[in-house]
Design a protein around this motif. Structure first.
Motif, PDB file in Angstrom:
ATOM      1  N   LYS A 163       0.849  -1.200   0.000  1.00  0.00           N
ATOM      2  CA  LYS A 163       0.000   0.000   0.000  1.00  0.00           C
ATOM      3  C   LYS A 163       0.883   1.248   0.000  1.00  0.00           C
ATOM      4  O   LYS A 163       1.196   1.806   1.035  1.00  0.00           O
ATOM      5  CB  LYS A 163      -0.900  -0.018   1.240  1.00  0.00           C
ATOM      6  CG  LYS A 163      -1.963  -1.081   1.239  1.00  0.00           C
ATOM      7  CD  LYS A 163      -3.339  -0.657   0.707  1.00  0.00           C
ATOM      8  CE  LYS A 163      -3.645   0.753   0.913  1.00  0.00           C
ATOM      9  NZ  LYS A 163      -4.269   1.638   0.130  1.00  0.00           N
ATOM     10  N   GLY A 197       3.072  -1.751   4.293  1.00  0.00           N
ATOM     11  CA  GLY A 197       2.478  -0.415   4.333  1.00  0.00           C
ATOM     12  C   GLY A 197       3.563   0.634   4.203  1.00  0.00           C
ATOM     13  O   GLY A 197       4.757   0.323   4.262  1.00  0.00           O
ATOM     14  N   PHE A 198       3.159   1.856   3.997  1.00  0.00           N
ATOM     15  CA  PHE A 198       4.105   2.967   3.929  1.00  0.00           C
ATOM     16  C   PHE A 198       3.797   3.936   5.063  1.00  0.00           C
ATOM     17  O   PHE A 198       2.638   4.067   5.465  1.00  0.00           O
ATOM     18  CB  PHE A 198       3.985   3.705   2.591  1.00  0.00           C
ATOM     19  CG  PHE A 198       4.886   3.145   1.523  1.00  0.00           C
ATOM     20  CD1 PHE A 198       4.684   1.860   1.031  1.00  0.00           C
ATOM     21  CD2 PHE A 198       5.944   3.889   1.029  1.00  0.00           C
ATOM     22  CE1 PHE A 198       5.515   1.328   0.053  1.00  0.00           C
ATOM     23  CE2 PHE A 198       6.783   3.372   0.049  1.00  0.00           C
ATOM     24  CZ  PHE A 198       6.578   2.097  -0.441  1.00  0.00           C
ATOM     25  N   ALA A 199       4.813   4.581   5.588  1.00  0.00           N
ATOM     26  CA  ALA A 199       4.593   5.623   6.589  1.00  0.00           C
ATOM     27  C   ALA A 199       5.405   6.841   6.173  1.00  0.00           C
ATOM     28  O   ALA A 199       6.636   6.793   6.163  1.00  0.00           O
ATOM     29  CB  ALA A 199       5.015   5.139   7.968  1.00  0.00           C
ATOM     30  N   ALA A 200       4.714   7.873   5.748  1.00  0.00           N
ATOM     31  CA  ALA A 200       5.380   9.134   5.395  1.00  0.00           C
ATOM     32  C   ALA A 200       5.264  10.026   6.622  1.00  0.00           C
ATOM     33  O   ALA A 200       4.160  10.372   7.031  1.00  0.00           O
ATOM     34  CB  ALA A 200       4.680   9.766   4.198  1.00  0.00           C
ATOM     35  N   LYS A 220       2.320   1.837  13.314  1.00  0.00           N
ATOM     36  CA  LYS A 220       1.443   1.504  12.178  1.00  0.00           C
ATOM     37  C   LYS A 220       1.523   0.025  11.841  1.00  0.00           C
ATOM     38  O   LYS A 220       0.537  -0.600  11.456  1.00  0.00           O
ATOM     39  CB  LYS A 220       1.798   2.367  10.958  1.00  0.00           C
ATOM     40  CG  LYS A 220       1.320   3.791  11.140  1.00  0.00           C
ATOM     41  CD  LYS A 220       1.734   4.748  10.058  1.00  0.00           C
ATOM     42  CE  LYS A 220       1.378   6.165  10.522  1.00  0.00           C
ATOM     43  NZ  LYS A 220       1.773   7.201   9.589  1.00  0.00           N
ATOM     44  N   THR A 278     -12.062   8.499   6.295  1.00  0.00           N
ATOM     45  CA  THR A 278     -12.199   7.573   5.159  1.00  0.00           C
ATOM     46  C   THR A 278     -11.958   6.158   5.684  1.00  0.00           C
ATOM     47  O   THR A 278     -11.414   5.987   6.780  1.00  0.00           O
ATOM     48  CB  THR A 278     -11.137   7.882   4.076  1.00  0.00           C
ATOM     49  OG1 THR A 278      -9.853   7.855   4.708  1.00  0.00           O
ATOM     50  CG2 THR A 278     -11.360   9.217   3.423  1.00  0.00           C
ATOM     51  N   PRO A 279     -12.339   5.138   4.925  1.00  0.00           N
ATOM     52  CA  PRO A 279     -12.015   3.780   5.375  1.00  0.00           C
ATOM     53  C   PRO A 279     -10.500   3.594   5.390  1.00  0.00           C
ATOM     54  O   PRO A 279      -9.823   4.047   4.459  1.00  0.00           O
ATOM     55  CB  PRO A 279     -12.658   2.888   4.313  1.00  0.00           C
ATOM     56  CG  PRO A 279     -12.940   3.767   3.146  1.00  0.00           C
ATOM     57  CD  PRO A 279     -13.076   5.162   3.659  1.00  0.00           C
ATOM     58  N   VAL A 289      -3.363   7.794   0.966  1.00  0.00           N
ATOM     59  CA  VAL A 289      -4.829   7.862   0.999  1.00  0.00           C
ATOM     60  C   VAL A 289      -5.258   9.015   1.912  1.00  0.00           C
ATOM     61  O   VAL A 289      -4.704   9.177   3.001  1.00  0.00           O
ATOM     62  CB  VAL A 289      -5.402   6.535   1.557  1.00  0.00           C
ATOM     63  CG1 VAL A 289      -6.920   6.522   1.466  1.00  0.00           C
ATOM     64  CG2 VAL A 289      -4.801   5.338   0.838  1.00  0.00           C
ATOM     65  N   ALA A 290      -6.214   9.811   1.462  1.00  0.00           N
ATOM     66  CA  ALA A 290      -6.721  10.888   2.325  1.00  0.00           C
ATOM     67  C   ALA A 290      -7.326  10.269   3.580  1.00  0.00           C
ATOM     68  O   ALA A 290      -8.023   9.253   3.493  1.00  0.00           O
ATOM     69  CB  ALA A 290      -7.774  11.692   1.576  1.00  0.00           C
ATOM     70  N   ILE A 349      -7.859   1.476   4.487  1.00  0.00           N
ATOM     71  CA  ILE A 349      -7.767   0.303   3.611  1.00  0.00           C
ATOM     72  C   ILE A 349      -6.707  -0.667   4.129  1.00  0.00           C
ATOM     73  O   ILE A 349      -6.919  -1.878   4.179  1.00  0.00           O
ATOM     74  CB  ILE A 349      -7.430   0.730   2.153  1.00  0.00           C
ATOM     75  CG1 ILE A 349      -8.347   1.868   1.718  1.00  0.00           C
ATOM     76  CG2 ILE A 349      -7.533  -0.450   1.204  1.00  0.00           C
ATOM     77  CD1 ILE A 349      -7.928   2.550   0.424  1.00  0.00           C
TER      78      ILE A 349
HETATM   79  N1  CTP Z   1      -3.702   4.025   4.448  1.00  0.00           N
HETATM   80  C1  CTP Z   1      -4.828   3.372   3.976  1.00  0.00           C
HETATM   81  N2  CTP Z   1      -6.052   3.932   4.125  1.00  0.00           N
HETATM   82  C2  CTP Z   1      -6.196   5.128   4.726  1.00  0.00           C
HETATM   83  C3  CTP Z   1      -5.067   5.811   5.229  1.00  0.00           C
HETATM   84  C4  CTP Z   1      -3.831   5.223   5.058  1.00  0.00           C
HETATM   85  O1  CTP Z   1      -4.696   2.285   3.409  1.00  0.00           O
HETATM   86  N3  CTP Z   1      -7.407   5.650   4.848  1.00  0.00           N
HETATM   87  C5  CTP Z   1      -2.388   3.376   4.307  1.00  0.00           C
HETATM   88  C6  CTP Z   1      -1.420   4.084   3.382  1.00  0.00           C
HETATM   89  O2  CTP Z   1      -1.551   3.581   2.052  1.00  0.00           O
HETATM   90  C7  CTP Z   1      -0.065   3.735   3.968  1.00  0.00           C
HETATM   91  C8  CTP Z   1      -0.377   3.585   5.454  1.00  0.00           C
HETATM   92  O3  CTP Z   1      -1.795   3.392   5.567  1.00  0.00           O
HETATM   93  O4  CTP Z   1       0.394   2.495   3.510  1.00  0.00           O
HETATM   94  C9  CTP Z   1       0.026   4.695   6.314  1.00  0.00           C
HETATM   95  O5  CTP Z   1      -0.562   5.871   5.878  1.00  0.00           O
HETATM   96  P1  CTP Z   1      -0.433   7.171   6.786  1.00  0.00           P
HETATM   97  O6  CTP Z   1      -1.275   8.257   6.193  1.00  0.00           O
HETATM   98  O7  CTP Z   1       1.015   7.473   7.025  1.00  0.00           O
HETATM   99  O8  CTP Z   1      -1.030   6.617   8.135  1.00  0.00           O
HETATM  100  P2  CTP Z   1      -2.283   6.935   8.938  1.00  0.00           P
HETATM  101  O9  CTP Z   1      -2.850   5.653   9.416  1.00  0.00           O
HETATM  102  O10 CTP Z   1      -3.175   7.831   8.190  1.00  0.00           O
HETATM  103  O11 CTP Z   1      -1.667   7.654  10.217  1.00  0.00           O
HETATM  104  P3  CTP Z   1      -1.357   9.180  10.566  1.00  0.00           P
HETATM  105  O12 CTP Z   1      -2.208  10.018   9.704  1.00  0.00           O
HETATM  106  O13 CTP Z   1      -1.690   9.257  11.994  1.00  0.00           O
HETATM  107  O14 CTP Z   1       0.122   9.360  10.325  1.00  0.00           O
END
Ligand code: CTP
Length: 418
Positions: free
Chosen positions: A287, A336-339, A351, A318-319, A291-292, A321
């Motif tokens: 992943k 997964g990715f963590a930016a 995460k 949002t869900p 994702v928003a 995923i």
């Molecule tokens: N991700 C996802 N669905 C979402 C949000 C995030 O599948 N609604 C996945 C991204 O594709 C990524 C990972 O979750 O692989 C981490 O995304 P990130 O935005 O860094 O994490 P969040 O869970 O949104 O945590 P935070 O906003 O607290 O950093």
């Protein structure tokens, strides 16, 4: 001893045709064997003898050359032989007329028939008047040729033969030769690539999502999709079947020859649906999409007007995923990715636990030159086994291959621990 790469150099009819002689020489200096093909109009600008003297080989010009009757068949099928014997086809200068013929599959001379019979990589170096270059028809033809996976060596800007200043001047022969070298190198890498993902189906998400606020506005983020697309390319090179679920990006779609199945989506809800629809088939899930986290659940049908002094937005989550895939993953490997902008490793570990991942690719997006829109990245791989692996700054393609190297090792480690 490396095998010589044979290059077919097609010369189109433009003022810059003389520069193709320099290109032929530059290619030969780099160790390529060069066979020159010329269009009839190219012969108006440069004599075939120039190229024959440079390359030491007969220059191919007409489909039915001035040959004896018994040689006519040989002459008629020579373009097929040229297409088979050469590994790269370079066309310089590629005129507006040639680009149009190539884009639409018109084949009425030696060069254009060779192009249609050729199955390897194609490098095109256009040259023409600025207005012809900017014309919608030329730009549309270039779009078609780019989508076909051809490398376009953009023309330089400068004073053109017609006196106009602007883009259209053939790129320097050294720049074109460098592009050909890169194509040859990536071909060699591809041929020698490990096929260690054969039998795997890799499901990858890439790019941002766009969440509508009303019919004309949306919320999104700076993700370019480059990391996800590099992962898809790398997996395909290593023999995997690849399903790429992509948010809106400006990148070219993967070449048809890669076999990558592209599923374009816009919102987080659409991305979730596409992922769930394909999860069953997948053996590895990555992943990489940004994702928003929030959206407007029911955006208004009409444009929001500027009436209030202050506008507040109510957004719903949002869900997630990744978390949902984490719950349903079975024995699939999940990445997964963590930016992050701070506490990189702790956040990545959190995460990994909360979303049940096997690996989290963590990157600090606050550093200049890496992450988001850049071609390079610098990441730390945080593994379920507790290991953290720093990966030095490198192209997103190199990082993608490194991620697959570690996924394969991780799968073996997890299997042997069972
Ligand atoms: N991700 C996802 N669905 C979402 C949000 C995030 O599948 N609604 C996945 C991204 O594709 C990524 C990972 O979750 O692989 C981490 O995304 P990130 O935005 O860094 O994490 P969040 O869970 O949104 O945590 P935070 O906003 O607290 O950093």
């Amino acid at each position: 001893m490396p095998v010589t790469t044979n290059v077919a150099l097609g010369v189109g009819g433009g003022i810059a045709a003389y520069k193709a002689a320099e290109l032929a020489r530059a290619l030969m200096e780099r160790g390529f064997s060069v066979q020159v093909l010329m269009t009839r109009s190219a012969e108006e600008f440069v004599r075939p003898l120039t190229f024959a003297a440079l390359t030491g080989r007969k220059v191919l010009t007409h489909l039915f050359g001035a040959v004896s009757p018994e040689d006519t068949l040989d002459s008629a099928i020579e373009h097929i032989r040229v297409a088979q014997e050469n590994q790269i086809l370079v066309i310089a200068p590629a005129t507006a007329d040639l680009l149009a013929k190539l884009a639409h599959g018109m084949a009425d001379d030696f060069l254009t028939t060779t192009y249609l019979a050729f199955t390897g990589p194609v490098v095109l170096a256009p040259a023409m008047n600025t207005n012809m270059w900017n014309h919608a028809a030329t730009q549309e033809n270039l779009r078609i040729l780019r989508a076909r996976g051809h490398v376009i060596v953009e023309p330089d800007e400068g004073i053109l033969a017609c006196g106009i200043v602007g883009p259209g001047r053939l790129a320097e022969p050294e720049v074109i030769a460098q592009a050909v070298s890169e194509v040859a190198l990536s071909g060699a890498n591809r041929a020698s690539a490990k096929r260690d993902l054969e039998g795997e189906t890799v499901l990858i998400t890439a790019g941002p999502t766009q969440e509508p606020l009303d019919p004309v506005r949306y919320l999104s983020n700076r993700s370019s999709g480059k990391m996800g697309y590099a992962l898809a390319e790398a997996a395909s090179e290593r023999g995997a079947r690849v399903i790429l679920v992509s948010g809106p990006v400006t990148l070219a779609a993967p070449a048809l020859s890669s076999g990558i199945e592209l599923i374009p989506v816009r919102t987080a809800v659409e991305m979730r649906q596409a992922v769930m629809d394909h999860l069953e088939q997948a053996t590895l899930v990555i992943k990489a999409a940004a994702v928003a986290d929030y959206h407007r659940a029911n955006p208004p049908q009409q444009k929001v007007k500027k009436t209030a002094a202050r506008l507040s937005l109510e957004l719903d989550p949002t869900p997630d995923i990744l978390a949902e895939v984490g719950r349903k993953k079975g024995d699939r490997l999940l990445v997964g990715f963590a930016a992050e902008t701070e506490n990189l490793i702790e956040e990545a570990r959190r995460k990994m636990q909360s979303k049940n991942c096997d690996m989290v690719v963590a990157n600090l997006v606050s550093q200049p030159g890496i992450g988001f829109d850049s071609d390079e990245n610098e990441v730390t791989l945080v593994l379920r086994t507790g290991e953290t692996i720093p990966v030095e700054r490198a192209s997103k393609s190199a990082i993608a291959h490194r991620i697959f190297d570690e996924m394969i090792k991780l799968r073996l480690a997890l299997h042997s621990a069972q």
